[in-house]
Design a protein around this motif. Structure first.
Motif, PDB file in Angstrom:
ATOM      1  N   ASN A  36      78.085  72.778  42.662  1.00 30.49           N
ATOM      2  CA  ASN A  36      76.738  72.782  42.100  1.00 30.49           C
ATOM      3  C   ASN A  36      76.222  71.352  41.951  1.00 30.49           C
ATOM      4  OD1 ASN A  36      76.376  75.701  41.358  1.00 30.49           O
ATOM      5  ND2 ASN A  36      78.250  75.249  40.227  1.00 30.49           N
ATOM      6  N   MET A  37      74.956  71.146  42.338  1.00 28.99           N
ATOM      7  CA  MET A  37      74.387  69.811  42.211  1.00 28.99           C
ATOM      8  C   MET A  37      74.326  69.400  40.746  1.00 28.99           C
ATOM      9  SD  MET A  37      70.783  68.180  43.385  1.00 28.99           S
ATOM     10  CE  MET A  37      69.956  68.513  41.845  1.00 28.99           C
ATOM     11  N   LEU A  38      74.818  68.212  40.465  1.00 26.43           N
ATOM     12  CA  LEU A  38      74.805  67.642  39.121  1.00 26.43           C
ATOM     13  C   LEU A  38      73.730  66.573  39.022  1.00 26.43           C
ATOM     14  CD1 LEU A  38      76.140  67.154  36.310  1.00 26.43           C
ATOM     15  CD2 LEU A  38      77.677  65.560  37.479  1.00 26.43           C
ATOM     16  N   CYS A  39      73.761  65.639  39.961  1.00 26.35           N
ATOM     17  CA  CYS A  39      72.800  64.544  39.963  1.00 26.35           C
ATOM     18  C   CYS A  39      72.738  63.978  41.374  1.00 26.35           C
ATOM     19  CB  CYS A  39      73.174  63.466  38.955  1.00 26.35           C
ATOM     20  SG  CYS A  39      74.785  62.693  39.218  1.00 26.35           S
ATOM     21  N   GLY A  40      71.821  63.057  41.568  1.00 28.67           N
ATOM     22  CA  GLY A  40      71.704  62.453  42.881  1.00 28.67           C
ATOM     23  C   GLY A  40      70.927  61.161  42.808  1.00 28.67           C
ATOM     24  N   ILE A  41      70.994  60.425  43.880  1.00 26.35           N
ATOM     25  CA  ILE A  41      70.285  59.159  43.983  1.00 26.35           C
ATOM     26  C   ILE A  41      69.519  59.149  45.293  1.00 26.35           C
ATOM     27  CG2 ILE A  41      72.310  57.986  44.947  1.00 26.35           C
ATOM     28  CD1 ILE A  41      71.336  55.481  43.341  1.00 26.35           C
ATOM     29  N   HIS A  42      68.323  58.610  45.240  1.00 26.72           N
ATOM     30  CA  HIS A  42      67.472  58.517  46.420  1.00 26.72           C
ATOM     31  C   HIS A  42      66.719  57.196  46.363  1.00 26.72           C
ATOM     32  CE1 HIS A  42      64.036  59.704  43.910  1.00 26.72           C
ATOM     33  NE2 HIS A  42      64.885  60.569  43.380  1.00 26.72           N
ATOM     34  N   LYS A  43      65.868  56.970  47.310  1.00 26.97           N
ATOM     35  CA  LYS A  43      65.178  55.685  47.425  1.00 26.97           C
ATOM     36  C   LYS A  43      64.424  55.291  46.159  1.00 26.97           C
ATOM     37  CE  LYS A  43      62.021  53.217  50.455  1.00 26.97           C
ATOM     38  NZ  LYS A  43      61.165  53.324  51.638  1.00 26.97           N
TER      39      LYS A  43
END
Length: 108
Positions: A36-43
């Motif tokens: 399950n997605m917890l967190c993420g980083i993007h531009k």
């Protein structure tokens, strides 16, 4: 690379003791717990899956806003500015909310 690798490492360090898998998604890098997605980083910053019950608390943290990746708010997910993500206390607050929510989800 479409995201800040240094900031990705900060999240890796925060999550080091947890069963986390990384996956490239949404033009960025997502961190998944039990599938399950917890967190993420993007531009443009980071995102945290805090769940709908935790939205008000998460949005009260300076630097947080509704995630509008698709052009409309995504329920249960917040956008977090790069400045806010760099702040240990603010990041810790929203990460704790996200962990509390994602731990309740069934594994995929």
């Amino acid at each position: 690379m479409a995201w800040d690798e240094g900031l990705a490492q900060v999240l890796r360090d925060d999550l080091a003791d947890l069963p986390i898998r990384e996956q490239k998604m949404f033009g960025g890098l997502c961190f998944l717990m039990n599938g399950n997605m917890l967190c993420g980083i993007h531009k443009g910053g980071t995102m945290f899956r805090v769940g709908k019950p935790n939205m008000a608390a998460a949005l009260a943290v300076p630097g947080a806003g509704p995630m509008t990746f698709t052009g409309k708010p995504m329920g249960g997910i917040i956008e977090f500015s790069l400045e806010a993500t760099a702040d240990d206390a603010r990041r810790g607050t929203v990460l704790a909310l996200a962990l509390g929510f994602v731990k309740t989800l069934p594994a995929k």
